[in-house]
Write a protein that holds these residues in place. Structure first.
Motif, PDB file in Angstrom:
ATOM      1  N   LEU A  86      -5.612   5.562  -4.494  1.00 41.45           N
ATOM      2  CA  LEU A  86      -4.359   5.025  -5.033  1.00 41.45           C
ATOM      3  C   LEU A  86      -4.005   3.677  -4.417  1.00 41.45           C
ATOM      4  O   LEU A  86      -3.251   2.903  -4.999  1.00 41.45           O
ATOM      5  CB  LEU A  86      -3.205   5.998  -4.771  1.00 41.45           C
ATOM      6  CG  LEU A  86      -3.245   7.321  -5.517  1.00 41.45           C
ATOM      7  CD1 LEU A  86      -2.124   8.230  -5.029  1.00 41.45           C
ATOM      8  CD2 LEU A  86      -3.133   7.099  -7.012  1.00 41.45           C
ATOM      9  N   ALA A  87      -4.555   3.390  -3.243  1.00 40.36           N
ATOM     10  CA  ALA A  87      -4.154   2.201  -2.477  1.00 40.36           C
ATOM     11  C   ALA A  87      -4.417   0.893  -3.212  1.00 40.36           C
ATOM     12  O   ALA A  87      -3.660  -0.059  -3.053  1.00 40.36           O
ATOM     13  CB  ALA A  87      -4.851   2.188  -1.121  1.00 40.36           C
ATOM     14  N   ALA A 122      -6.676   3.136 -13.356  1.00 41.16           N
ATOM     15  CA  ALA A 122      -6.089   4.408 -12.925  1.00 41.16           C
ATOM     16  C   ALA A 122      -6.943   5.579 -13.390  1.00 41.16           C
ATOM     17  O   ALA A 122      -7.177   6.526 -12.646  1.00 41.16           O
ATOM     18  CB  ALA A 122      -4.668   4.534 -13.464  1.00 41.16           C
ATOM     19  N   GLU A 123      -7.409   5.504 -14.627  1.00 47.74           N
ATOM     20  CA  GLU A 123      -8.288   6.542 -15.157  1.00 47.74           C
ATOM     21  C   GLU A 123      -9.564   6.647 -14.323  1.00 47.74           C
ATOM     22  O   GLU A 123     -10.011   7.749 -13.979  1.00 47.74           O
ATOM     23  CB  GLU A 123      -8.624   6.243 -16.619  1.00 47.74           C
ATOM     24  CG  GLU A 123      -9.503   7.281 -17.281  1.00 47.74           C
ATOM     25  CD  GLU A 123      -9.772   6.938 -18.726  1.00 47.74           C
ATOM     26  OE1 GLU A 123     -10.940   6.618 -19.042  1.00 47.74           O
ATOM     27  OE2 GLU A 123      -8.820   6.979 -19.541  1.00 47.74           O
ATOM     28  N   ALA A 124     -10.149   5.507 -13.986  1.00 44.67           N
ATOM     29  CA  ALA A 124     -11.365   5.495 -13.164  1.00 44.67           C
ATOM     30  C   ALA A 124     -11.099   6.114 -11.795  1.00 44.67           C
ATOM     31  O   ALA A 124     -11.923   6.883 -11.286  1.00 44.67           O
ATOM     32  CB  ALA A 124     -11.898   4.075 -13.023  1.00 44.67           C
ATOM     33  N   ALA A 125      -9.963   5.787 -11.192  1.00 46.97           N
ATOM     34  CA  ALA A 125      -9.618   6.357  -9.885  1.00 46.97           C
ATOM     35  C   ALA A 125      -9.477   7.872  -9.980  1.00 46.97           C
ATOM     36  O   ALA A 125      -9.970   8.609  -9.124  1.00 46.97           O
ATOM     37  CB  ALA A 125      -8.341   5.734  -9.352  1.00 46.97           C
ATOM     38  N   LEU A 126      -8.810   8.327 -11.018  1.00 45.36           N
ATOM     39  CA  LEU A 126      -8.656   9.774 -11.207  1.00 45.36           C
ATOM     40  C   LEU A 126     -10.007  10.450 -11.397  1.00 45.36           C
ATOM     41  O   LEU A 126     -10.304  11.465 -10.766  1.00 45.36           O
ATOM     42  CB  LEU A 126      -7.772  10.063 -12.423  1.00 45.36           C
ATOM     43  CG  LEU A 126      -6.278   9.881 -12.245  1.00 45.36           C
ATOM     44  CD1 LEU A 126      -5.579   9.930 -13.590  1.00 45.36           C
ATOM     45  CD2 LEU A 126      -5.711  10.941 -11.318  1.00 45.36           C
ATOM     46  N   ASN A 127     -10.823   9.885 -12.279  1.00 44.42           N
ATOM     47  CA  ASN A 127     -12.095  10.530 -12.604  1.00 44.42           C
ATOM     48  C   ASN A 127     -13.137  10.408 -11.493  1.00 44.42           C
ATOM     49  O   ASN A 127     -14.047  11.221 -11.421  1.00 44.42           O
ATOM     50  CB  ASN A 127     -12.636  10.015 -13.932  1.00 44.42           C
ATOM     51  CG  ASN A 127     -11.852  10.579 -15.103  1.00 44.42           C
ATOM     52  OD1 ASN A 127     -11.443  11.734 -15.091  1.00 44.42           O
ATOM     53  ND2 ASN A 127     -11.621   9.761 -16.104  1.00 44.42           N
ATOM     54  N   SER A 128     -12.997   9.409 -10.610  1.00 47.64           N
ATOM     55  CA  SER A 128     -13.985   9.271  -9.545  1.00 47.64           C
ATOM     56  C   SER A 128     -13.593  10.018  -8.278  1.00 47.64           C
ATOM     57  O   SER A 128     -14.453  10.450  -7.527  1.00 47.64           O
ATOM     58  CB  SER A 128     -14.225   7.797  -9.216  1.00 47.64           C
ATOM     59  OG  SER A 128     -13.073   7.236  -8.630  1.00 47.64           O
TER      60      SER A 128
END
Length: 182
Positions: free
Chosen positions: A93-94, A165-171
């Motif tokens: 999230l940072a 944001a989607e990439a952060a969630l999925n990774s």
């Protein structure tokens, strides 16, 4: 010095270790299965929500259950409510551009202005320094009755709006479990 201050506390918390943040997403059983199999897709979010189209989560399991029943009721399948539990690394999230609202009382004009902007069909967050005008993540209270400027007490929402944001969630988010409710 830190040890001395901790020992003076009547109820000291656990030592900070930058743990994951546990989030919950209320949805239908079919959508929960799709999240588990294919990942989170921001584009599947619905328009005209408090913070616009996105993937909405909460830190409160009971709030996610309420959302799940609402989504299932709207779809006509009240027996298919489900809650997806995700553990997301705080470090992921940072790097995301985040907009946060702490208060949602009647006088929190910036919060209500933003909610009205999004609820009235805006396709961006008015962010001029980003090509699509969106914040990656928006955090704040839940509007119970947005036209009357009334927020739900003891509730929260964390919404994800962009490809980053989607990439952060999925990774980094691990889907811990999902449970169907009856």
């Amino acid at each position: 010095m830190e040890q001395q201050s901790r020992s003076r506390m009547l109820y000291p918390p656990a030592r900070w270790r930058n743990p994951v943040i546990r989030l919950y997403h209320g949805t239908t059983a079919d959508a929960a299965r799709e999240i588990v199999q294919s990942g989170i897709a921001i584009s599947r979010g619905r328009d005209e929500r408090d913070f616009g189209r996105g993937f909405y989560t909460t830190t409160l399991q009971r709030q996610a259950r309420n959302w799940a029943f609402e989504v299932a009721r709207e779809s006509g399948r009240t027996r298919s409510a489900a809650v997806v539990q995700l553990d997301l690394a705080r470090e992921s999230l940072a790097s995301l551009a985040t907009l946060m609202f702490v208060r949602g009382d009647f006088h929190a004009a910036d919060y209500w202005s933003f909610v009205v902007h999004c609820r009235n069909g805006a396709v961006d967050h008015g962010r001029t320094s980003h090509a699509d005008g969106l914040y990656d993540v928006v955090v704040g209270p839940i509007a119970a009755f947005w036209k009357q400027r009334a927020a739900m007490s003891d509730s929260d929402q964390i919404s994800f709006h962009t490809e980053a944001a989607e990439a952060a969630l999925n990774s980094s988010a691990r889907v811990i479990s999902w449970t169907a409710s009856r």
